[in-house]
Design a protein around this motif. Sequence first.
Motif, PDB file in Angstrom:
ATOM      1  N   LYS A  49       0.840  -1.204   0.000  1.00  0.00           N
ATOM      2  CA  LYS A  49       0.000   0.000   0.000  1.00  0.00           C
ATOM      3  C   LYS A  49       0.874   1.252   0.000  1.00  0.00           C
ATOM      4  N   GLN A  50       1.955   1.235   0.792  1.00  0.00           N
ATOM      5  CA  GLN A  50       2.868   2.375   0.846  1.00  0.00           C
ATOM      6  C   GLN A  50       3.555   2.579  -0.507  1.00  0.00           C
ATOM      7  N   ARG A  51       3.954   1.473  -1.148  1.00  0.00           N
ATOM      8  CA  ARG A  51       4.568   1.579  -2.479  1.00  0.00           C
ATOM      9  C   ARG A  51       3.587   2.184  -3.482  1.00  0.00           C
ATOM     10  N   GLU A  52       2.317   1.774  -3.411  1.00  0.00           N
ATOM     11  CA  GLU A  52       1.293   2.309  -4.316  1.00  0.00           C
ATOM     12  C   GLU A  52       1.100   3.805  -4.087  1.00  0.00           C
ATOM     13  N   ILE A  53       1.088   4.217  -2.829  1.00  0.00           N
ATOM     14  CA  ILE A  53       0.955   5.649  -2.516  1.00  0.00           C
ATOM     15  C   ILE A  53       2.144   6.420  -3.082  1.00  0.00           C
ATOM     16  N   GLU A  54       3.336   5.867  -2.925  1.00  0.00           N
ATOM     17  CA  GLU A  54       4.533   6.522  -3.461  1.00  0.00           C
ATOM     18  C   GLU A  54       4.482   6.607  -4.985  1.00  0.00           C
ATOM     19  N   ARG A  55       4.022   5.520  -5.634  1.00  0.00           N
ATOM     20  CA  ARG A  55       3.906   5.540  -7.108  1.00  0.00           C
ATOM     21  C   ARG A  55       2.927   6.622  -7.559  1.00  0.00           C
ATOM     22  N   GLU A  56       1.779   6.709  -6.879  1.00  0.00           N
ATOM     23  CA  GLU A  56       0.785   7.726  -7.232  1.00  0.00           C
ATOM     24  C   GLU A  56       1.348   9.126  -7.030  1.00  0.00           C
ATOM     25  N   LYS A  57       2.074   9.301  -5.935  1.00  0.00           N
ATOM     26  CA  LYS A  57       2.667  10.605  -5.639  1.00  0.00           C
ATOM     27  C   LYS A  57       3.682  10.993  -6.721  1.00  0.00           C
ATOM     28  N   LYS A  58       4.540  10.032  -7.120  1.00  0.00           N
ATOM     29  CA  LYS A  58       5.530  10.307  -8.164  1.00  0.00           C
ATOM     30  C   LYS A  58       4.854  10.632  -9.494  1.00  0.00           C
ATOM     31  N   ALA A  59       3.800   9.883  -9.833  1.00  0.00           N
ATOM     32  CA  ALA A  59       3.080  10.129 -11.094  1.00  0.00           C
ATOM     33  C   ALA A  59       2.442  11.514 -11.073  1.00  0.00           C
ATOM     34  N   ARG A  60       1.875  11.883  -9.933  1.00  0.00           N
ATOM     35  CA  ARG A  60       1.247  13.197  -9.808  1.00  0.00           C
ATOM     36  C   ARG A  60       2.290  14.295  -9.957  1.00  0.00           C
ATOM     37  N   LEU A  61       3.456  14.124  -9.320  1.00  0.00           N
ATOM     38  CA  LEU A  61       4.511  15.135  -9.427  1.00  0.00           C
ATOM     39  C   LEU A  61       5.075  15.216 -10.844  1.00  0.00           C
ATOM     40  N   MET A  62       5.210  14.056 -11.505  1.00  0.00           N
ATOM     41  CA  MET A  62       5.692  14.069 -12.886  1.00  0.00           C
ATOM     42  C   MET A  62       4.717  14.798 -13.799  1.00  0.00           C
ATOM     43  N   ALA A  63       3.422  14.585 -13.585  1.00  0.00           N
ATOM     44  CA  ALA A  63       2.419  15.279 -14.396  1.00  0.00           C
ATOM     45  C   ALA A  63       2.492  16.781 -14.149  1.00  0.00           C
ATOM     46  N   LEU A  64       2.700  17.171 -12.900  1.00  0.00           N
ATOM     47  CA  LEU A  64       2.803  18.590 -12.567  1.00  0.00           C
ATOM     48  C   LEU A  64       4.070  19.197 -13.166  1.00  0.00           C
ATOM     49  N   LYS A  65       5.190  18.473 -13.085  1.00  0.00           N
ATOM     50  CA  LYS A  65       6.452  18.983 -13.624  1.00  0.00           C
ATOM     51  C   LYS A  65       6.412  19.100 -15.141  1.00  0.00           C
ATOM     52  N   SER A  66       5.683  18.214 -15.792  1.00  0.00           N
ATOM     53  CA  SER A  66       5.627  18.241 -17.252  1.00  0.00           C
ATOM     54  C   SER A  66       4.502  19.139 -17.766  1.00  0.00           C
ATOM     55  N   ASP A  67       3.911  19.938 -16.890  1.00  0.00           N
ATOM     56  CA  ASP A  67       2.828  20.870 -17.243  1.00  0.00           C
ATOM     57  C   ASP A  67       1.634  20.166 -17.876  1.00  0.00           C
ATOM     58  N   ASN A  68       1.412  18.927 -17.534  1.00  0.00           N
ATOM     59  CA  ASN A  68       0.264  18.175 -18.020  1.00  0.00           C
ATOM     60  C   ASN A  68      -0.863  18.331 -16.988  1.00  0.00           C
ATOM     61  N   ILE A  69      -1.585  19.427 -17.092  1.00  0.00           N
ATOM     62  CA  ILE A  69      -2.601  19.782 -16.103  1.00  0.00           C
ATOM     63  C   ILE A  69      -3.744  18.770 -16.086  1.00  0.00           C
ATOM     64  N   ALA A  70      -4.132  18.270 -17.263  1.00  0.00           N
ATOM     65  CA  ALA A  70      -5.244  17.311 -17.315  1.00  0.00           C
ATOM     66  C   ALA A  70      -4.878  16.033 -16.559  1.00  0.00           C
ATOM     67  N   GLU A  71      -3.667  15.556 -16.766  1.00  0.00           N
ATOM     68  CA  GLU A  71      -3.211  14.349 -16.067  1.00  0.00           C
ATOM     69  C   GLU A  71      -3.091  14.608 -14.563  1.00  0.00           C
ATOM     70  N   TYR A  72      -2.587  15.793 -14.210  1.00  0.00           N
ATOM     71  CA  TYR A  72      -2.457  16.157 -12.797  1.00  0.00           C
ATOM     72  C   TYR A  72      -3.820  16.188 -12.115  1.00  0.00           C
ATOM     73  N   ARG A  73      -4.786  16.789 -12.780  1.00  0.00           N
ATOM     74  CA  ARG A  73      -6.154  16.841 -12.217  1.00  0.00           C
ATOM     75  C   ARG A  73      -6.742  15.437 -12.064  1.00  0.00           C
ATOM     76  N   LYS A  74      -6.463  14.591 -13.033  1.00  0.00           N
ATOM     77  CA  LYS A  74      -6.952  13.212 -12.950  1.00  0.00           C
ATOM     78  C   LYS A  74      -6.367  12.516 -11.723  1.00  0.00           C
ATOM     79  N   HIS A  75      -5.076  12.704 -11.487  1.00  0.00           N
ATOM     80  CA  HIS A  75      -4.430  12.107 -10.309  1.00  0.00           C
ATOM     81  C   HIS A  75      -5.017  12.676  -9.022  1.00  0.00           C
ATOM     82  N   ILE A  76      -5.293  13.968  -9.019  1.00  0.00           N
ATOM     83  CA  ILE A  76      -5.877  14.592  -7.813  1.00  0.00           C
ATOM     84  C   ILE A  76      -7.257  13.998  -7.541  1.00  0.00           C
ATOM     85  N   GLN A  77      -8.086  13.875  -8.587  1.00  0.00           N
ATOM     86  CA  GLN A  77      -9.439  13.342  -8.398  1.00  0.00           C
ATOM     87  C   GLN A  77      -9.405  11.870  -7.975  1.00  0.00           C
ATOM     88  N   ASP A  78      -8.404  11.123  -8.441  1.00  0.00           N
ATOM     89  CA  ASP A  78      -8.297   9.711  -8.065  1.00  0.00           C
ATOM     90  C   ASP A  78      -7.752   9.525  -6.665  1.00  0.00           C
TER      91      ASP A  78
END
Length: 164
Positions: A67-96
């Motif tokens: 569960k902790q690994r999954e949380i870390e993966r989600e956090k990394k994916a969310r940060l990568m989306a934010l760093k790459s200016d992919n707002i739609a992907e970032y919002r999707k991660h936030i809603q999920d």
Amino acid sequence: KFESREDWMAGRAEEDRRKRYDIRAKFVESVLERQAAFRQHWKDQRDLMKKLCKEIVRKVKEKEREKQREIEREKKARLMALKSDNIAEYRKHIQDSKNERMKEVVAKMDQTMIKLGGKINRQTAGAEAQQTISAEEAVDTKAAVEYAFHMPNNEVITEQASIL
């Protein structure tokens, strides 16, 4: 064989005593065997319970790590989306995500962007024509929604807005 009746009776008594002794000895031996079997059975049960408890603890810890690994993966994916200016992907991660505070902040940001879009459209439309207050409110709502959903994807944000 026997010289007298008393000798015969004594021999018979001795023989009965030996038989009773043998019977008692067999009984005690069977009790001791059952005791050993009983103790072994419960020792096996204790060992089995220890093994099960250790296995349960191991599985629970494994699930927590996963569960902790999954949380870390989600956090990394969310940060990568934010760093790459992919707002739609970032919002999707936030809603999920299950982070209610983060969802609340994004919802407030959306409301602020809609209001800002309406004000921008009103300012550009205000120079072209004057409208009544009720017509202005209708345009504001429609323009704000249009601006929020039709923002250019290549827009670069240079500073973060303070919404709190």
